[in-house]
Design a protein around this motif. Structure first.
Motif, mmCIF file in Angstrom:
data_model
loop_
_atom_site.group_PDB
_atom_site.id
_atom_site.type_symbol
_atom_site.label_atom_id
_atom_site.label_comp_id
_atom_site.label_asym_id
_atom_site.label_seq_id
_atom_site.Cartn_x
_atom_site.Cartn_y
_atom_site.Cartn_z
ATOM 1 N N LYS A 1 29.653 6.328 46.289
ATOM 2 C CA LYS A 1 31.061 6.013 46.571
ATOM 3 C C LYS A 1 31.710 5.285 45.405
ATOM 4 C CE LYS A 1 30.919 5.800 51.597
ATOM 5 N NZ LYS A 1 31.167 4.969 52.771
ATOM 6 N N VAL A 2 30.976 4.396 44.781
ATOM 7 C CA VAL A 2 31.508 3.648 43.633
ATOM 8 C C VAL A 2 31.805 4.605 42.479
ATOM 9 C CG1 VAL A 2 30.946 1.915 41.880
ATOM 10 C CG2 VAL A 2 30.401 1.482 44.276
ATOM 11 N N PHE A 3 30.845 5.481 42.162
ATOM 12 C CA PHE A 3 31.051 6.441 41.087
ATOM 13 C C PHE A 3 32.210 7.380 41.393
ATOM 14 C CE2 PHE A 3 26.501 5.698 39.780
ATOM 15 C CZ PHE A 3 26.838 5.113 38.560
ATOM 16 N N LEU A 4 32.325 7.839 42.621
ATOM 17 C CA LEU A 4 33.410 8.722 43.025
ATOM 18 C C LEU A 4 34.751 8.000 42.906
ATOM 19 C CD1 LEU A 4 34.210 11.488 44.090
ATOM 20 C CD2 LEU A 4 33.895 10.611 46.407
ATOM 21 N N SER A 5 34.805 6.748 43.334
ATOM 22 C CA SER A 5 36.037 5.961 43.235
ATOM 23 C C SER A 5 36.451 5.764 41.784
ATOM 24 C CB SER A 5 35.870 4.602 43.906
ATOM 25 O OG SER A 5 35.597 4.745 45.265
ATOM 26 N N VAL A 6 35.506 5.415 40.935
ATOM 27 C CA VAL A 6 35.793 5.229 39.511
ATOM 28 C C VAL A 6 36.271 6.540 38.891
ATOM 29 C CG1 VAL A 6 34.731 4.726 37.271
ATOM 30 C CG2 VAL A 6 34.253 3.262 39.232
ATOM 31 N N PHE A 7 35.647 7.637 39.256
ATOM 32 C CA PHE A 7 36.041 8.943 38.741
ATOM 33 C C PHE A 7 37.470 9.297 39.165
ATOM 34 C CE2 PHE A 7 36.354 13.569 39.268
ATOM 35 C CZ PHE A 7 36.172 13.959 37.951
ATOM 36 N N VAL A 8 37.790 9.099 40.426
ATOM 37 C CA VAL A 8 39.131 9.414 40.937
ATOM 38 C C VAL A 8 40.171 8.525 40.268
ATOM 39 C CG1 VAL A 8 40.601 9.339 42.990
ATOM 40 C CG2 VAL A 8 38.344 10.384 43.121
ATOM 41 N N VAL A 9 39.895 7.237 40.137
ATOM 42 C CA VAL A 9 40.829 6.321 39.477
ATOM 43 C C VAL A 9 41.026 6.727 38.020
ATOM 44 C CG1 VAL A 9 41.112 3.938 38.672
ATOM 45 C CG2 VAL A 9 40.466 4.377 41.036
ATOM 46 N N GLY A 10 39.961 7.081 37.332
ATOM 47 C CA GLY A 10 40.053 7.531 35.938
ATOM 48 C C GLY A 10 40.857 8.806 35.808
ATOM 49 N N LEU A 11 40.642 9.746 36.713
ATOM 50 C CA LEU A 11 41.367 11.012 36.701
ATOM 51 C C LEU A 11 42.858 10.794 36.955
ATOM 52 C CD1 LEU A 11 40.750 14.021 36.355
ATOM 53 C CD2 LEU A 11 40.563 14.177 38.837
ATOM 54 N N VAL A 12 43.195 9.987 37.935
ATOM 55 C CA VAL A 12 44.604 9.693 38.235
ATOM 56 C C VAL A 12 45.255 8.960 37.062
ATOM 57 C CG1 VAL A 12 46.118 8.335 39.747
ATOM 58 C CG2 VAL A 12 44.324 9.747 40.743
ATOM 59 N N SER A 13 44.538 8.020 36.457
ATOM 60 C CA SER A 13 45.068 7.283 35.305
ATOM 61 C C SER A 13 45.333 8.221 34.133
ATOM 62 C CB SER A 13 44.100 6.183 34.866
ATOM 63 O OG SER A 13 43.929 5.241 35.885
ATOM 64 N N ALA A 14 44.400 9.133 33.870
ATOM 65 C CA ALA A 14 44.572 10.093 32.771
ATOM 66 C C ALA A 14 45.776 10.996 33.037
ATOM 67 C CB ALA A 14 43.305 10.912 32.595
ATOM 68 N N PHE A 15 45.944 11.438 34.276
ATOM 69 C CA PHE A 15 47.093 12.276 34.623
ATOM 70 C C PHE A 15 48.403 11.517 34.416
ATOM 71 C CE2 PHE A 15 50.275 13.618 37.730
ATOM 72 C CZ PHE A 15 50.456 14.939 37.332
ATOM 73 N N CYS A 16 48.468 10.275 34.888
ATOM 74 C CA CYS A 16 49.690 9.470 34.746
ATOM 75 C C CYS A 16 50.008 9.193 33.279
ATOM 76 C CB CYS A 16 49.554 8.162 35.514
ATOM 77 S SG CYS A 16 49.571 8.372 37.299
ATOM 78 N N LEU A 17 49.001 8.879 32.492
ATOM 79 C CA LEU A 17 49.197 8.633 31.069
ATOM 80 C C LEU A 17 49.688 9.895 30.364
ATOM 81 C CD1 LEU A 17 48.921 6.631 28.698
ATOM 82 C CD2 LEU A 17 46.589 7.492 28.405
ATOM 83 N N GLY A 18 49.074 11.014 30.671
ATOM 84 C CA GLY A 18 49.490 12.288 30.079
ATOM 85 C C GLY A 18 50.913 12.658 30.458
ATOM 86 N N TYR A 19 51.245 12.508 31.734
ATOM 87 C CA TYR A 19 52.607 12.809 32.174
ATOM 88 C C TYR A 19 53.602 11.885 31.489
ATOM 89 C CZ TYR A 19 56.835 13.279 34.843
ATOM 90 O OH TYR A 19 58.150 13.474 35.182
#
Length: 170
Positions: free
Chosen positions: A4-22
Protein backbone atom coordinates in the motif's frame (compact mmCIF):
# COMPACT_ATOMS: atom_id res chain seq x y z
CA UNK A 1 1.13 -2.92 4.27
CA UNK A 2 4.34 -2.30 2.34
CA UNK A 3 2.46 -2.81 -0.92
CA UNK A 4 0.00 0.00 0.00
CA UNK A 5 2.84 2.39 0.79
CA UNK A 6 4.57 1.72 -2.54
CA UNK A 7 1.27 2.07 -4.42
CA UNK A 8 0.51 5.35 -2.64
CA UNK A 9 3.96 6.75 -3.40
CA UNK A 10 3.63 5.67 -7.03
CA UNK A 11 0.19 7.30 -7.43
CA UNK A 12 1.36 10.53 -5.76
CA UNK A 13 4.45 10.60 -8.00
CA UNK A 14 2.37 9.98 -11.11
CA UNK A 15 -0.15 12.71 -10.24
CA UNK A 16 2.68 15.13 -9.41
CA UNK A 17 4.41 14.42 -12.74
CA UNK A 18 1.14 14.97 -14.62
CA UNK A 19 0.47 18.28 -12.82
CA UNK A 20 4.02 19.50 -13.40
CA UNK A 21 3.87 18.56 -17.08
CA UNK A 22 0.50 20.22 -17.57
CA UNK A 23 1.73 23.36 -15.80
CA UNK A 24 4.82 23.64 -17.98
CA UNK A 25 2.79 23.06 -21.16
CA UNK A 26 0.19 25.62 -20.03
CA UNK A 27 2.86 28.27 -19.40
CA UNK A 28 4.40 27.77 -22.86
CA UNK A 29 1.15 27.52 -24.86
CA UNK A 30 -0.44 30.53 -23.15
CA UNK A 31 2.67 32.68 -22.74
CA UNK A 32 1.38 35.42 -25.05
CA UNK A 33 -1.89 35.69 -23.11
CA UNK A 34 0.01 35.85 -19.81
CA UNK A 35 2.49 38.39 -21.24
CA UNK A 36 -0.41 40.68 -22.19
CA UNK A 37 -1.44 40.85 -18.54
CA UNK A 38 1.91 40.79 -16.74
CA UNK A 39 3.54 43.78 -15.02
CA UNK A 40 6.73 44.96 -16.72
CA UNK A 41 9.10 47.88 -16.68
CA UNK A 42 8.96 50.64 -19.27
CA UNK A 43 10.54 49.78 -22.60
CA UNK A 44 10.26 46.02 -22.15
CA UNK A 45 7.73 44.35 -24.46
CA UNK A 46 6.74 40.96 -23.00
CA UNK A 47 4.14 40.25 -25.68
CA UNK A 48 6.59 40.76 -28.53
CA UNK A 49 9.22 38.74 -26.73
CA UNK A 50 6.91 35.80 -26.05
CA UNK A 51 5.16 35.65 -29.42
CA UNK A 52 8.42 34.85 -31.22
CA UNK A 53 10.38 33.01 -28.54
CA UNK A 54 7.49 30.55 -28.03
CA UNK A 55 6.27 30.49 -31.63
CA UNK A 56 6.56 26.73 -31.79
CA UNK A 57 4.27 26.31 -28.76
CA UNK A 58 1.57 28.98 -29.17
CA UNK A 59 -1.46 28.80 -31.43
CA UNK A 60 -0.42 29.92 -34.94
CA UNK A 61 -3.55 30.42 -37.03
CA UNK A 62 -3.60 30.19 -40.80
CA UNK A 63 -4.08 33.86 -41.71
CA UNK A 64 -3.78 35.35 -45.18
CA UNK A 65 -0.46 37.17 -45.49
CA UNK A 66 1.06 35.59 -42.36
CA UNK A 67 3.73 32.90 -42.61
CA UNK A 68 5.75 31.22 -39.89
CA UNK A 69 9.28 29.85 -39.95
CA UNK A 70 10.27 27.45 -37.18
CA UNK A 71 13.47 26.23 -38.84
CA UNK A 72 16.29 27.34 -36.55
CA UNK A 73 14.96 30.78 -35.67
CA UNK A 74 11.34 31.63 -34.97
CA UNK A 75 10.13 34.15 -37.56
CA UNK A 76 6.74 35.68 -38.32
CA UNK A 77 6.38 37.10 -41.83
CA UNK A 78 3.56 39.52 -42.58
CA UNK A 79 3.00 40.40 -46.23
CA UNK A 80 0.64 43.31 -46.93
CA UNK A 81 -1.67 43.76 -49.93
CA UNK A 82 1.11 45.61 -51.83
CA UNK A 83 3.40 42.59 -51.58
CA UNK A 84 5.79 44.17 -49.06
CA UNK A 85 6.90 41.88 -46.26
CA UNK A 86 7.83 42.73 -42.70
CA UNK A 87 9.29 40.08 -40.42
CA UNK A 88 9.90 39.73 -36.70
CA UNK A 89 12.24 37.03 -35.44
CA UNK A 90 13.80 35.55 -32.33
CA UNK A 91 17.28 34.08 -32.19
CA UNK A 92 18.43 31.67 -29.51
CA UNK A 93 21.14 34.17 -28.54
CA UNK A 94 18.33 36.27 -26.95
CA UNK A 95 18.27 38.69 -29.88
CA UNK A 96 15.14 39.90 -31.62
CA UNK A 97 15.18 41.29 -35.16
CA UNK A 98 12.61 43.31 -37.01
CA UNK A 99 12.85 43.63 -40.77
CA UNK A 100 10.67 46.53 -41.78
CA UNK A 101 8.93 46.82 -45.13
CA UNK A 102 11.78 49.00 -46.33
CA UNK A 103 15.40 48.03 -46.18
CA UNK A 104 16.18 48.46 -42.50
CA UNK A 105 16.80 45.79 -39.85
CA UNK A 106 16.43 46.63 -36.16
CA UNK A 107 18.18 44.38 -33.66
CA UNK A 108 16.96 44.25 -30.04
CA UNK A 109 18.61 42.65 -27.00
CA UNK A 110 16.97 40.45 -24.36
CA UNK A 111 15.52 43.54 -22.60
CA UNK A 112 14.05 44.77 -25.89
CA UNK A 113 16.42 47.73 -26.24
CA UNK A 114 17.72 48.57 -29.71
CA UNK A 115 21.27 47.31 -30.07
CA UNK A 116 21.92 48.22 -33.69
CA UNK A 117 20.21 49.31 -36.87
CA UNK A 118 21.34 48.00 -40.23
CA UNK A 119 20.58 49.46 -43.67
CA UNK A 120 20.13 46.38 -45.87
CA UNK A 121 20.23 48.37 -49.10
CA UNK A 122 23.57 50.12 -48.48
CA UNK A 123 24.99 47.32 -46.26
CA UNK A 124 25.97 49.63 -43.43
CA UNK A 125 25.10 50.23 -39.81
CA UNK A 126 23.08 53.37 -39.13
CA UNK A 127 23.90 55.66 -36.25
CA UNK A 128 21.11 58.18 -36.67
CA UNK A 129 18.48 58.27 -33.92
CA UNK A 130 15.17 56.51 -34.56
CA UNK A 131 11.72 56.75 -33.03
CA UNK A 132 11.77 53.56 -30.96
CA UNK A 133 8.08 53.75 -30.12
CA UNK A 134 7.21 53.97 -33.83
CA UNK A 135 9.35 50.90 -34.54
CA UNK A 136 7.63 48.98 -31.73
CA UNK A 137 4.21 50.02 -33.09
CA UNK A 138 5.23 48.65 -36.49
CA UNK A 139 6.31 45.38 -34.88
CA UNK A 140 2.97 45.15 -33.06
CA UNK A 141 1.18 45.66 -36.39
CA UNK A 142 3.25 42.85 -37.88
CA UNK A 143 2.42 40.29 -35.16
CA UNK A 144 -1.05 41.61 -34.14
CA UNK A 145 -3.05 38.92 -36.02
CA UNK A 146 -1.15 36.19 -34.17
CA UNK A 147 -1.47 37.93 -30.78
CA UNK A 148 -5.20 38.48 -31.28
CA UNK A 149 -5.72 34.79 -32.04
CA UNK A 150 -4.46 33.67 -28.61
CA UNK A 151 -7.25 32.51 -26.33
CA UNK A 152 -7.64 32.62 -22.58
CA UNK A 153 -6.26 29.50 -20.88
CA UNK A 154 -8.63 26.92 -19.41
CA UNK A 155 -6.68 27.01 -16.14
CA UNK A 156 -5.12 30.42 -15.56
CA UNK A 157 -1.60 30.09 -14.15
CA UNK A 158 -0.70 33.77 -14.53
CA UNK A 159 0.58 33.98 -10.96
CA UNK A 160 3.17 31.29 -11.74
CA UNK A 161 4.07 33.00 -15.03
CA UNK A 162 4.56 36.32 -13.21
CA UNK A 163 6.69 34.67 -10.54
CA UNK A 164 8.89 32.87 -13.09
CA UNK A 165 9.37 35.95 -15.31
CA UNK A 166 9.56 38.73 -12.70
CA UNK A 167 13.29 39.34 -13.28
CA UNK A 168 13.05 39.00 -17.05
CA UNK A 169 10.47 41.76 -17.54
CA UNK A 170 11.44 44.15 -14.72
Amino acid sequence: MLKKVFLSVFVVGLVSAFCLGYGMLNLKKNSVYYAQHTPHSEGVEPVLMEVTSNLDSIYTPDIKGIKYDYDGNNIIYNTDSNGKTAAFSYYSSELYRYYDKGDVTYVFDGNFKIVRIFDDENLEYLSKPVDVSAVKRDIYRTVKPVVDAQSEPFINLKWIYDWVNKDRFN
